[in-house]
Write an enzyme that holds these catalytic residues in place. Sequence first.
Site, short mmCIF file in Angstrom:
data_model
loop_
_atom_site.label_atom_id
_atom_site.label_comp_id
_atom_site.label_asym_id
_atom_site.label_seq_id
_atom_site.Cartn_x
_atom_site.Cartn_y
_atom_site.Cartn_z
N TYR A 1 0.86 -1.18 0.00
CA TYR A 1 0.00 0.00 0.00
C TYR A 1 0.90 1.24 0.00
O TYR A 1 1.89 1.29 0.74
CB TYR A 1 -0.89 0.03 1.25
CG TYR A 1 -1.70 1.30 1.36
CD1 TYR A 1 -2.97 1.38 0.79
CD2 TYR A 1 -1.20 2.43 2.01
CE1 TYR A 1 -3.70 2.55 0.87
CE2 TYR A 1 -1.93 3.60 2.09
CZ TYR A 1 -3.17 3.66 1.51
OH TYR A 1 -3.89 4.81 1.58
N GLU B 1 -3.19 7.67 -4.30
CA GLU B 1 -3.12 6.38 -3.61
C GLU B 1 -2.86 5.27 -4.61
O GLU B 1 -3.55 5.17 -5.62
CB GLU B 1 -4.44 6.13 -2.87
CG GLU B 1 -4.45 4.86 -2.04
CD GLU B 1 -5.73 4.72 -1.23
OE1 GLU B 1 -5.72 5.07 -0.03
OE2 GLU B 1 -6.75 4.28 -1.80
#
Lengths: 385, 296
Positions: free
Chosen positions: A108, A196
């Site tokens: 992530y 992101e």
Amino acid sequence: MNIHEYQAKEILNAYGIPVPRGRVALTADQVERAAKMMGGRCVVKAQIYAGGRGKAGGVKLVHHPEQAQELGKELFTKRLVTPQTGPEGLRVRRILVEEAVEIAREFYLSLTLDRETSRYCLIASAEGGVEIEEVAAKSPDKIHILTIDPFTGLRPYQARKIALALGLTGSVCEDCVELILNLYRLCLEKDCFLVEVNPLVVTKAGWLMAMDAKINFDDNAMFRHREYPDMLDYSQLDTLEINAGKYDLSYIKLQGNIGCMVNGAGLAMATLDVLKEFGGEPANFLDVGGGATREKVAEAFKIILQDSDVKGIFVNIFGGIMRCDVIAQGIIEAASEVHCTFPIVVRMDGSKVEEGKQLLLESGLNVQIGENLGDGAQRIVKMLG
Amino acid sequence: MSILLNKDSKIVVQGITGRSGLFHTQQCRDYGSHIVAGVTPGKGGIHIEGIPVFNTVEEAVHYTQANVSMIFVPPPGAADAILEAADAGIELAVCITEGIPIRDMVLAKRIIEGKKMRLVGPNCPGVITPDECKVGIMPGYIHKRGTIGVVSRSGTLTYEAVKQLTEAGLGQSTCVGIGGDPIIGMKFIDVLDLFNKDPETEGVFMIGEIGGGAEEDAAHWIRENMKKPVAAFIAGVTAPPGKRMGHAGAIITGGKGKAEDKIRTLAECGVTVAPSPTRMGEAMLEALQKAGRKKK
């Protein structure tokens, strides 16, 4: 402002960040053709302005172009409901068809503003994928957060620490350093509120790749990026919300029957709270903002009335910047133009309040004056009884 | 006494020749604020409404000894205006401008870190010490001089709260609208700290909203440090969960931001929370009474 995954990936690609090969399809036949180009086995991804698509059936691996076409047909006809869309879900108008990539590891990675420090921060975790919020809640030690000093920017050594913390070594580690630095450059140059990459992967072939990407632009920086409005997919926005946006009004559709017009977001929220307290159900959140003109108020009124659920209107304006007589004129003009016969309760406070009240009472509209916030809310609830 | 502003404050208005800049300059002056100068680059040398206009804040400070700046400069130049004020030796800058890009504010906030200038805002209604000085866009008439400090993230909801306080017989020492942007100068805690030290302030009313964790931070600070009763209202109890993108926001706030969480945390830390926006004045009275009982 949100953009789609495929648009975000085009931007990542322009900043040297590898993404899977892909094509955007607008019809099921285009999905099939794109699947053929990818060699049959591919990933079909519904493009909506929300996350959580995978679990909702919006992202699937298919093995044949026909299968891709079938899935395309299905996705184009339904509203995708995910935990991030709200219960009404979102229509799918664009589908991204991508090559299937063999994944070895998932991470992530994101950059966003941290309100607490007033700085951008880089968030990374070796536990990438859909459960990242759970990871953050249960084992915060697995989340690496780096606050970036805008004076120095993000330094290569800091990016390297993050890459090492993710467990990367050798050339992939150095690739990751470069990727993180490029991501930061992108974030600043494109005035992003959020970038992101989840997951960022290492492929079985040993390359880093952004498998999914979300970008959210800073609305306040639009004046520096004239191209952004062209990237909007209006199918993802409520029609009334789009109209409101044109007049710089902040409008959110809700489920009730009392249309609300308020100046200021905080007071608008408090107005919804107080309507509910007295047993009313607001039909919308609408903030006409500080520097609203008569024209703006008139448009706000029209937007409220376009919602067929609306059976009455509560106007709560606490002037400060705004003059009450101007608000009253805006209301009267708009209500007359659309022949509004619904009950209206106006609670006004601020400069020229008596003039404003007088105008309303002489207007011939079905209007009552609320003496204060509670009185106004009670009146409209009672009028709709 | 009061905080931040008093009758001796000398105000320079940055962006005085703009429409709202000029309008609110007049409003503030009518209220009794001491507006000594305006700044609009390129228009130095003229007078507007009898107020001398300078090209730079530095000049304005040099000729008029201004110590407070009210900023109405449009978004593209607003962050620069804040820095110019800091550089010119201004003690308090109140930035009304709405819509400053995040990237600009990240840098501006970093640059003023450690400098003596305090920043209120941006995107805020301003600061007022009733009957002495108003620097901002709030309607002056709802305020009454007294002993309650008000600090708020909201604009118009602050007016509602102040009106209720005044109607409940609770005048205000100073009201500070800290602004609703993600990046602001003074935060709840900075203002609470000043009220805590101000001998005239006997209690504080705080207005928060959903989103972020500033109210929770303030609640913990109050429990540890605040010597005076605090009442609060949090807007957005019934706000629907919005559409959102991505996970980053949830990760850094650790799930904070919901109205219920804020209300619970404030109550746990001894703050009297108004159950309805129609009962903000009552909540302040209740908090004062509770504190009174404690003293006995």
